[in-house]
Design a protein around this motif. Structure first.
Motif, PDB file in Angstrom:
ATOM      1  N   THR A   1       0.839  -1.196   0.000  1.00  0.00           N
ATOM      2  CA  THR A   1       0.000   0.000   0.000  1.00  0.00           C
ATOM      3  C   THR A   1       0.875   1.248   0.000  1.00  0.00           C
ATOM      4  O   THR A   1       1.662   1.468   0.931  1.00  0.00           O
ATOM      5  CB  THR A   1      -0.916   0.017   1.237  1.00  0.00           C
ATOM      6  OG1 THR A   1      -1.705  -1.181   1.253  1.00  0.00           O
ATOM      7  CG2 THR A   1      -1.825   1.232   1.212  1.00  0.00           C
ATOM      8  N   ALA A   2       0.756   2.028  -1.071  1.00  0.00           N
ATOM      9  CA  ALA A   2       1.567   3.251  -1.163  1.00  0.00           C
ATOM     10  C   ALA A   2       1.156   4.230  -0.076  1.00  0.00           C
ATOM     11  O   ALA A   2      -0.020   4.363   0.256  1.00  0.00           O
ATOM     12  CB  ALA A   2       1.400   3.887  -2.540  1.00  0.00           C
ATOM     13  N   ARG A   3       2.128   4.901   0.489  1.00  0.00           N
ATOM     14  CA  ARG A   3       1.871   5.878   1.550  1.00  0.00           C
ATOM     15  C   ARG A   3       2.939   6.965   1.479  1.00  0.00           C
ATOM     16  O   ARG A   3       4.010   6.755   0.893  1.00  0.00           O
ATOM     17  CB  ARG A   3       1.903   5.213   2.927  1.00  0.00           C
ATOM     18  CG  ARG A   3       3.275   4.689   3.334  1.00  0.00           C
ATOM     19  CD  ARG A   3       3.233   4.128   4.749  1.00  0.00           C
ATOM     20  NE  ARG A   3       4.554   3.779   5.246  1.00  0.00           N
ATOM     21  CZ  ARG A   3       5.124   2.596   5.048  1.00  0.00           C
ATOM     22  NH1 ARG A   3       4.505   1.659   4.339  1.00  0.00           N
ATOM     23  NH2 ARG A   3       6.334   2.353   5.553  1.00  0.00           N
ATOM     24  N   PRO A   4       2.668   8.129   2.055  1.00  0.00           N
ATOM     25  CA  PRO A   4       3.684   9.189   2.071  1.00  0.00           C
ATOM     26  C   PRO A   4       4.918   8.742   2.851  1.00  0.00           C
ATOM     27  O   PRO A   4       4.806   8.107   3.905  1.00  0.00           O
ATOM     28  CB  PRO A   4       2.977  10.359   2.760  1.00  0.00           C
ATOM     29  CG  PRO A   4       1.516  10.065   2.627  1.00  0.00           C
ATOM     30  CD  PRO A   4       1.389   8.584   2.648  1.00  0.00           C
ATOM     31  N   LEU A   5       6.084   9.080   2.337  1.00  0.00           N
ATOM     32  CA  LEU A   5       7.352   8.764   2.984  1.00  0.00           C
ATOM     33  C   LEU A   5       7.983  10.045   3.509  1.00  0.00           C
ATOM     34  O   LEU A   5       7.690  11.145   3.027  1.00  0.00           O
ATOM     35  CB  LEU A   5       8.298   8.092   1.989  1.00  0.00           C
ATOM     36  CG  LEU A   5       7.859   6.740   1.419  1.00  0.00           C
ATOM     37  CD1 LEU A   5       8.863   6.268   0.372  1.00  0.00           C
ATOM     38  CD2 LEU A   5       7.705   5.706   2.517  1.00  0.00           C
TER      39      LEU A   5
ATOM     40  N   GLY B   1       6.690  -1.734   2.848  1.00  0.00           N
ATOM     41  CA  GLY B   1       6.547  -2.647   3.964  1.00  0.00           C
ATOM     42  C   GLY B   1       5.982  -1.942   5.174  1.00  0.00           C
ATOM     43  O   GLY B   1       5.805  -0.717   5.181  1.00  0.00           O
ATOM     44  N   PRO B   2       5.721  -2.683   6.243  1.00  0.00           N
ATOM     45  CA  PRO B   2       5.145  -2.051   7.437  1.00  0.00           C
ATOM     46  C   PRO B   2       6.091  -1.067   8.114  1.00  0.00           C
ATOM     47  O   PRO B   2       5.645  -0.108   8.740  1.00  0.00           O
ATOM     48  CB  PRO B   2       4.834  -3.240   8.350  1.00  0.00           C
ATOM     49  CG  PRO B   2       5.727  -4.346   7.863  1.00  0.00           C
ATOM     50  CD  PRO B   2       5.864  -4.144   6.393  1.00  0.00           C
ATOM     51  N   ASP B   3       7.403  -1.299   8.013  1.00  0.00           N
ATOM     52  CA  ASP B   3       8.354  -0.416   8.688  1.00  0.00           C
ATOM     53  C   ASP B   3       9.443   0.095   7.768  1.00  0.00           C
ATOM     54  O   ASP B   3      10.489   0.557   8.229  1.00  0.00           O
ATOM     55  CB  ASP B   3       9.003  -1.146   9.872  1.00  0.00           C
ATOM     56  CG  ASP B   3       9.729  -2.410   9.428  1.00  0.00           C
ATOM     57  OD1 ASP B   3       9.561  -2.805   8.256  1.00  0.00           O
ATOM     58  OD2 ASP B   3      10.463  -2.994  10.251  1.00  0.00           O
TER      59      ASP B   3
ATOM     60  N   ASP C   1       7.460   5.893   9.992  1.00  0.00           N
ATOM     61  CA  ASP C   1       6.493   6.958  10.252  1.00  0.00           C
ATOM     62  C   ASP C   1       5.714   7.251   8.984  1.00  0.00           C
ATOM     63  O   ASP C   1       6.231   7.868   8.046  1.00  0.00           O
ATOM     64  CB  ASP C   1       7.227   8.224  10.719  1.00  0.00           C
ATOM     65  CG  ASP C   1       6.253   9.334  11.088  1.00  0.00           C
ATOM     66  OD1 ASP C   1       5.037   9.102  11.004  1.00  0.00           O
ATOM     67  OD2 ASP C   1       6.727  10.424  11.470  1.00  0.00           O
ATOM     68  N   PRO C   2       4.458   6.807   8.880  1.00  0.00           N
ATOM     69  CA  PRO C   2       3.715   7.030   7.639  1.00  0.00           C
ATOM     70  C   PRO C   2       3.427   8.477   7.368  1.00  0.00           C
ATOM     71  O   PRO C   2       3.097   8.853   6.252  1.00  0.00           O
ATOM     72  CB  PRO C   2       2.408   6.243   7.859  1.00  0.00           C
ATOM     73  CG  PRO C   2       2.266   6.163   9.335  1.00  0.00           C
ATOM     74  CD  PRO C   2       3.638   6.143   9.901  1.00  0.00           C
ATOM     75  N   GLY C   3       3.558   9.347   8.386  1.00  0.00           N
ATOM     76  CA  GLY C   3       3.288  10.759   8.170  1.00  0.00           C
ATOM     77  C   GLY C   3       4.434  11.499   7.548  1.00  0.00           C
ATOM     78  O   GLY C   3       4.329  12.670   7.229  1.00  0.00           O
ATOM     79  N   GLY C   4       5.568  10.805   7.434  1.00  0.00           N
ATOM     80  CA  GLY C   4       6.707  11.456   6.795  1.00  0.00           C
ATOM     81  C   GLY C   4       7.324  12.543   7.611  1.00  0.00           C
ATOM     82  O   GLY C   4       7.902  13.460   7.083  1.00  0.00           O
ATOM     83  N   GLN C   5       7.235  12.412   8.977  1.00  0.00           N
ATOM     84  CA  GLN C   5       7.734  13.495   9.807  1.00  0.00           C
ATOM     85  C   GLN C   5       9.052  13.156  10.471  1.00  0.00           C
ATOM     86  O   GLN C   5       9.486  13.851  11.365  1.00  0.00           O
ATOM     87  CB  GLN C   5       6.689  13.824  10.898  1.00  0.00           C
ATOM     88  CG  GLN C   5       5.354  14.273  10.334  1.00  0.00           C
ATOM     89  CD  GLN C   5       5.502  15.502   9.485  1.00  0.00           C
ATOM     90  OE1 GLN C   5       6.265  16.402   9.818  1.00  0.00           O
ATOM     91  NE2 GLN C   5       4.797  15.564   8.375  1.00  0.00           N
ATOM     92  N   ARG C   6       9.664  12.041  10.079  1.00  0.00           N
ATOM     93  CA  ARG C   6      10.934  11.714  10.695  1.00  0.00           C
ATOM     94  C   ARG C   6      11.962  12.769  10.321  1.00  0.00           C
ATOM     95  O   ARG C   6      12.076  13.167   9.176  1.00  0.00           O
ATOM     96  CB  ARG C   6      11.410  10.343  10.226  1.00  0.00           C
ATOM     97  CG  ARG C   6      12.670   9.873  10.937  1.00  0.00           C
ATOM     98  CD  ARG C   6      12.929   8.411  10.587  1.00  0.00           C
ATOM     99  NE  ARG C   6      13.174   8.249   9.168  1.00  0.00           N
ATOM    100  CZ  ARG C   6      14.349   8.361   8.605  1.00  0.00           C
ATOM    101  NH1 ARG C   6      15.397   8.671   9.323  1.00  0.00           N
ATOM    102  NH2 ARG C   6      14.501   8.172   7.298  1.00  0.00           N
ATOM    103  N   GLU C   7      12.727  13.163  11.280  1.00  0.00           N
ATOM    104  CA  GLU C   7      13.674  14.265  11.060  1.00  0.00           C
ATOM    105  C   GLU C   7      14.827  13.792  10.216  1.00  0.00           C
ATOM    106  O   GLU C   7      15.259  12.649  10.268  1.00  0.00           O
ATOM    107  CB  GLU C   7      14.204  14.794  12.399  1.00  0.00           C
ATOM    108  CG  GLU C   7      13.133  15.464  13.229  1.00  0.00           C
ATOM    109  CD  GLU C   7      13.734  16.031  14.505  1.00  0.00           C
ATOM    110  OE1 GLU C   7      14.935  15.807  14.707  1.00  0.00           O
ATOM    111  OE2 GLU C   7      13.003  16.660  15.262  1.00  0.00           O
TER     112      GLU C   7
END
Length: 421
Positions: free
Chosen positions: A302-306, A341-343, A411-417
Motif C-alpha cells: 500500500t503506497a503511503r507518504p514517505l 513494507g510495514p516499517d 512513520d507514515p506521516g513522513g515526519q521523521r527528522e
C-alpha cells in the motif's frame, strides 16, 4: 554551504575577545579599536573590583586604627575605569593599575595586600597576550605591589610570599582558561570544517545525479530526434519535447543547488520547488522509455507518504540506476520495483545487460565495470547509509545488473527528522 564561525569577542561578554587576536601571540597585527570598548560585563567586573578594594581598604584602616584618607579612596576608585579598557589595552591597563597601587602604598601606610584590580588586570594580560608577555608581567607585578614603607622584615617577607602566591594563582588560572578556550575554538573550527565538507559532498552527489541523468537523457533524445527527423517527424518532435523538459528540469535543480551555495547573500524571492520523491518516479520511468530503455515499473504494498529524505533517496537511486542502465546496457530492458513494507520501503532496479537476456546468459556481469566502482554507486551508498538503510549492487548470475535498497520509513506521516539536522 558556507558556514561562518563568529568571533568569540562577539559571542561572549567576558574574557572572549582574545580569540580574535590569537591566544599565545605577541600582539603583532592585532586590530586597534577604541580604547574603552567595553561591555556590560566589563562594567560589572570593574565595579565589583572597586567595591572589593574599597571594603578591603576600609577594613584594613579600621583594624590599624587609621583614619580613612580621601586621597587613598580616590586612588582605589580610579582603578575601576582603567579596567574598562582591559580588553583592548591589557598591558597598559596593568601598568596603570600597578602605578595607582604603588601611589596608594606610598601615600597611605597599610599592610601587605593584593587588590582585586591587580587580579583582574593580570588575569586579562594572561588571557590575551603571549606567554612571554605574561611572564614579564607576573615578574614585574610582585615587586611593584611591594612598594611601600614602614613595614618590618617579617611583614615584608609575609607580603612577598602572599603576593607571589597570588600572582601564581592568577596566572595559572588565566593559562588554564586560555588553553581551554583554544581547544574549544579548535573543536568548533573542526566541526565547522566537517559540516562544510559534508555539505560539499551532498551538493556533489546532487550535481552528479542531475548531470548524469538529465544530460544522458538529453544526449539520447537529441540522437533519437536526429535519427528520426527525416522518416518519422512525429517521433523526432516527441524526442525534442522530452529533451526540452529534461533540460528545463536540470536547470531548475541546478538552480536550487546554487541557491544553497548563495544562502545568506540575499533573501529568496520565490520559494524553491519541493525535492522530488516517489511520486516523481513515473516521470523518470517515462524518460527512460523514451530514451530507448524499455522499463517496467511495479509497486507492491500500500503506497503511503514517505519522509522527504527517504523519498528523495528512493528517487535518486532509481534515477542513477536507470542512467547507468542506459550508459552500460544500451537497449536492455529494465525493471523497477517499489515495495512498501510495514516499517520500511524497498526499491529494486534490474536490467538484463548489454544485448538483453540472450547475450547476458553467456556473458554474466559484462554490463558493469564493478559493483563498487563509480561515483554513482558511491553516492547511492552514502545516501542509503545516511537513512540507516542497506544497499546491494552487483552483477546478476544470468547477466545484467541489480541495485536493491531497503530504507526504514516507519512513520507514515513522513515526519521523521533528517539525520543531518
Amino acid at each position: 554551504m558556507p558556514i561562518r564561525i563568529q568571533d568569540r569577542a562577539e559571542e561572549t561578554g567576558g574574557g572572549g575577545a582574545g580569540v580574535a587576536g590569537g591566544f599565545g601571540e605577541s600582539g603583532r597585527g592585532k586590530a586597534r579599536g577604541p580604547v574603552f570598548d567595553w561591555s556590560r560585563n566589563d562594567a560589572l567586573v570593574a565595579i565589583g573590583a572597586a567595591v572589593n578594594d574599597l571594603i578591603g581598604y576600609s577594613l584594613g584602616a579600621a583594624d590599624d586604627g587609621r583614619p580613612l584618607s580621601v586621597w587613598a579612596l580616590v586612588l582605589v576608585v580610579l582603578a575601576a575605569p582603567c579596567l574598562l579598557a582591559r580588553r583592548t589595552r591589557p598591558v597598559t591597563v596593568l601598568c596603570a593599575v600597578l602605578a595607582l597601587g604603588a601611589a596608594l602604598n606610598l601615600t597611605t601606610p597599610q599592610g601587605p595586600h593584593f587588590s582585586a584590580a591587580y587580579m583582574v588586570a593580570l588575569y586579562t594580560v594572561t588571557r590575551l597576550r603571549s606567554t612571554a608577555v605574561t611572564a614579564a608581567a607576573a615578574v614585574a607585578t610582585v615587586p611593584v605591589t611591594m612598594i611601600s614603607g614602614g613595614y618590618g622584615d617579617s611583614s615584608v617577607l609575609t607580603g612577598l610570599l602572599g603576593n607571589t602566591v597570588a600572582v601564581v594563582l592568577v596566572v595559572g588560572t588565566g593559562l588554564v582558561v586560555r588553553h581551554w578556550q583554544q581547544e574549544a575554538e579548535a573543536r568548533r573550527t573542526l566541526l565547522a570544517d566537517r559540516a562544510v565538507a559534508e555539505e560539499r559532498r551532498r551538493i556533489a552527489r546532487e550535481l552528479h545525479d542531475i548531470v548524469a541523468h538529465h544530460i544522458t537523457t538529453m544526449q539520447l533524445m537529441a540522437g533519437g530526434a536526429r535519427a528520426n527527423l527525416a522518416h518519422d517527424p512525429g517521433a523526432a518532435r516527441e524526442a525534442l519535447v522530452t529533451l526540452e523538459d529534461s533540460g528545463r528540469m536540470a536547470l531548475r535543480e541546478m538552480r536550487q543547488l546554487l541557491d544553497v551555495l548563495r544562502a545568506g547573500e540575499e533573501p529568496e524571492q520565490v520559494p524553491p520547488a519541493p525535492q522530488p520523491g516517489t511520486g516523481d518516479l513515473g516521470r523518470i520511468i517515462t524518460e527512460s522509455r523514451l530514451a530507448g530503455t524499455p522499463t517496467e515499473f511495479t509497486v507492491r504494498g500500500t503506497a503511503r507518504p514517505l519522509p522527504p529524505t527517504v523519498g528523495l533517496t528512493v528517487f535518486r537511486i532509481v534515477q542513477e540506476a536507470l542512467t547507468n542502465a542506459r550508459k552500460h546496457a544500451v537497449g536492455a530492458r529494465a525493471h523497477v520495483r517499489l515495495t512498501y513494507g510495514p516499517d520500511g520501503v524497498e526499491v529494486e532496479i534490474r536490467d538484463e545487460g548489454a544485448g538483453g537476456a540472450r547475450a547476458g546468459a553467456s556473458r554474466p556481469g559484462a554490463s558493469r565495470p564493478g559493483a563498487g566502482s563509480g561515483y554513482g554507486l558511491i553516492g547511492m551508498r552514502e545516501r542509503v547509509a545516511l537513512q540507516g538503510g542497506t544497499l546491494e549492487a552487483g552483477s546478476c548470475d544470468g547477466g545484467g545488473f541489480r541495485v536493491a535498497a531497503r530504507l526504514p520509513a516507519g512513520d507514515p506521516g513522513g515526519q521523521r527528522e533528517d539525520r543531518r539536522g
